[in-house]
Design a protein around this motif. Sequence first.
Motif, PDB file in Angstrom:
ATOM      1  N   SER A 191       0.830  -1.208   0.000  1.00 29.78           N
ATOM      2  CA  SER A 191       0.000   0.000   0.000  1.00 29.78           C
ATOM      3  C   SER A 191       0.865   1.259   0.000  1.00 29.78           C
ATOM      4  N   ASP A 192       1.986   1.225   0.725  1.00 29.73           N
ATOM      5  CA  ASP A 192       2.881   2.384   0.752  1.00 29.73           C
ATOM      6  C   ASP A 192       3.604   2.540  -0.592  1.00 29.73           C
ATOM      7  N   ARG A 202       1.198   4.008  -3.018  1.00 35.08           N
ATOM      8  CA  ARG A 202       0.945   5.422  -2.724  1.00 35.08           C
ATOM      9  C   ARG A 202       2.065   6.305  -3.253  1.00 35.08           C
TER      10      ARG A 202
END
Length: 254
Positions: free
Chosen positions: A101-102, A105
């Motif tokens: 997810s990071d 992003r």
Amino acid sequence: MFSLQNKRAVVTGGGSGIGKAIATILTKQGAEVHIIELGTEQAVTALSEIEASGGKGFGYACDVSDHNSVKDVFSKIGKINILINNAGIAHIGKADTTEESDFDRIIRVNVKGVYNCLYAAIPQIRLAGGGVIINMASIAALIGLPDRFAYSTAKGAVKAMTMSVAKDYIGENIRCNSISPARVHTPFVDGFLQKNYPDNIDEMFEKLSKTQPIGRMAKPEEVGALALYLCSDEASFITGCDYPIDGGFTTLNN
């Protein structure tokens, strides 16, 4: 020299730090500056300072990772002469400690965000008869930095996009270069130290400063001065180049 009279510039992430310094110096040299920020508060604060010193600017709330929102904002702004792709976010982690997810992003903001603005801005620069694009890369694109896997990946992509755009549009009088700073003393650095080292802020600030051979962090205004030169007619023979501004970090650290 370095006059930007009658020029229209867009600065993404222009509400604070490096972006604010660039927006400020461009207006001092005569440009009309359009600041794009995720929220309106920082843009309003930056614009109030710019206008207080006699400059002219406008602000827009926009997530640069949202393709349609970016297109809408640039259509409202109209033809421009300068694009500064400065908006970006940071991340700390290695390949096996960076969550998916990071990673997504970072890529969404730092890579797709640059693409979105290039996609929307180039037709507007074309309408102006040509112009200048500056992408904010990083020394993380040039050398290995510890715990910066996703960030380095993204900034490497930004440097590559810069070379591609410079090649593709050189015949349309559109120049494209990138700037690769080392550590710059911005509100982000102060926030990082406050969050992670609340009991020894001064010691850690000194340690981070001395990783640059010159012995200190850069000032946002110093990056702004380099951006001004690259935007000006005095740099009209320069395209497809990356400019480290790093206090000797990439060449003098042995």
